[in-house]
Design a protein around this motif. Structure first.
Motif, PDB file in Angstrom:
ATOM      1  N   ALA A 105       0.822  -1.219   0.000  1.00 41.36           N
ATOM      2  CA  ALA A 105       0.000   0.000   0.000  1.00 41.36           C
ATOM      3  C   ALA A 105       0.852   1.263   0.000  1.00 41.36           C
ATOM      4  O   ALA A 105       0.428   2.315  -0.495  1.00 41.36           O
ATOM      5  N   GLY A 106       2.061   1.152   0.524  1.00 43.02           N
ATOM      6  CA  GLY A 106       2.957   2.306   0.548  1.00 43.02           C
ATOM      7  C   GLY A 106       3.799   2.441  -0.706  1.00 43.02           C
ATOM      8  O   GLY A 106       4.680   3.307  -0.761  1.00 43.02           O
ATOM      9  N   GLY A 107       3.550   1.597  -1.712  1.00 40.35           N
ATOM     10  CA  GLY A 107       4.299   1.674  -2.958  1.00 40.35           C
ATOM     11  C   GLY A 107       5.716   1.152  -2.851  1.00 40.35           C
ATOM     12  O   GLY A 107       6.583   1.518  -3.649  1.00 40.35           O
ATOM     13  N   SER A 108       5.986   0.282  -1.883  1.00 40.24           N
ATOM     14  CA  SER A 108       7.334  -0.248  -1.670  1.00 40.24           C
ATOM     15  C   SER A 108       7.649  -1.355  -2.678  1.00 40.24           C
ATOM     16  O   SER A 108       6.788  -1.792  -3.441  1.00 40.24           O
ATOM     17  N   GLU A 109       8.907  -1.815  -2.650  1.00 46.91           N
ATOM     18  CA  GLU A 109       9.384  -2.825  -3.587  1.00 46.91           C
ATOM     19  C   GLU A 109       8.594  -4.123  -3.440  1.00 46.91           C
ATOM     20  O   GLU A 109       8.617  -4.755  -2.380  1.00 46.91           O
ATOM     21  N   PRO A 110       7.894  -4.592  -4.498  1.00 49.79           N
ATOM     22  CA  PRO A 110       7.061  -5.799  -4.388  1.00 49.79           C
ATOM     23  C   PRO A 110       7.852  -7.069  -4.065  1.00 49.79           C
ATOM     24  O   PRO A 110       7.341  -7.957  -3.396  1.00 49.79           O
ATOM     25  N   LEU A 111       9.111  -7.148  -4.541  1.00 50.93           N
ATOM     26  CA  LEU A 111       9.885  -8.361  -4.311  1.00 50.93           C
ATOM     27  C   LEU A 111      10.125  -8.621  -2.825  1.00 50.93           C
ATOM     28  O   LEU A 111      10.278  -9.768  -2.400  1.00 50.93           O
TER      29      LEU A 111
END
Length: 298
Positions: free
Chosen positions: A59-65
């Motif tokens: 939700a915070g737009g962080s790295e999906p990996l």
């Protein structure tokens, strides 16, 4: 014949998932001789914790990996916290009681945790498909499978191999095997049996939670999902032999392949097929295929 490759691949993948959710159950029974009915709830809470962490992270737009790391973190947090609470705070005060008392205690914990899940997360389903879809698909001929399946298969293989190597080659593993074979003698030679019980329950809880955490991206996480899991896990460990690690692996493979072939060739008997196999095995080997020899005290 065109269904055969699909049935085999689906069976192996389902067997890997079954082993992952059942290995913690067989570990706890092998060491502590407790049929942990709360195993399904630990699986459920692991799934909910994983979904919560992954959802907040993405939700915070962080790295999906990094979401894959969060799945493991969720399993560790769930296993350590609930493992300590259940074993140290409850079960160890009843080890002198009959085994049925401990069985009922874990069933009571199961009921409590099921309601706790509803109080904390509500009754609406949670979804977080990003880790599942991020890896894409692979094809075998005309068949297409998600690459995420390799994550579950790899986790199952790694868990089984790590436990086997730990028990066979490490000092603490050998001491744990001594506890498994004879608790009284282990206490007499200075082994802290209660400490090994605590560590074993924590690891078993972590494995149950890991199964839930890795499964969470592939399904809608909802209350009650642990009920089916505990039934399947019991079927696997009963077929393989209670407390046997190789038995759990073989039991998972048998159940996985039988269910897969039933789904592809005779869907009407899918659910029945699992219990039919369990009944046949128990009719021939009442204690399972890899039941450990029980010491006879004179």
């Amino acid at each position: 014949m065109s269904l055969l490759p699909a049935a085999l691949i689906d069976g192996v993948m389902y067997a890997a998932w079954l082993f992952l959710v059942a290995v913690g159950l067989t570990l706890i029974y092998g060491v502590m001789k407790i049929l942990n009915m709360a195993h399904g709830s630990l699986y459920t809470i692991g799934a909910y914790t994983a979904i919560t962490l992954v959802t907040q992270w993405l939700a915070g737009g962080s790295e999906p990996l990094f979401s894959y790391v969060l799945l493991i973190v969720a399993a560790v947090i769930t296993g350590v916290v609930l493992g300590i609470i259940i074993e140290y705070g409850l079960l160890r005060h009843f080890y002198r009681e009959e085994p049925v008392v401990l069985l009922l205690m874990t069933y009571a914990v199961f009921l409590i945790l099921e309601d706790a899940v509803k109080l904390i997360w509500g009754v609406e389903p949670y979804v977080a498909y990003e880790p599942y879809g991020l890896l894409g698909n692979f094809t075998i001929g005309t068949l297409s499978y998600p690459n995420y399946s390799f994550v579950i298969v790899g986790a199952a293989i790694l868990s089984g191999v790590a436990l086997a190597l730990f028990l066979k080659f490490t000092r603490y593993g050998k001491l744990l095997r001594a506890v498994i074979h004879d608790q009284e003698v282990s206490k007499a030679i200075g082994i802290n049996v209660q400490r090994y019980f605590l560590y074993t329950f924590i690891v078993g809880a972590m494995l149950a939670a890991l199964g839930g955490a890795l499964t969470a991206p592939t399904i809608s996480v909802a209350p009650g999902m642990g009920v089916d899991v505990i039934v399947l896990a019991f079927a696997v460990v009963v077929i393989g032999g209670l407390g046997s690690l190789p038995g759990a692996a073989l039991g998972a493979l048998i159940v996985g392949l039988v269910r897969s072939f039933a789904v592809h060739y005779w869907p009407e008997v899918e659910l029945f097929s699992i219990y039919a196999v369990m009944a046949i095995v128990l009719a021939v080997r009442p204690k399972g295929l890899f039941a450990a020899a029980e010491p006879r005290k004179i």
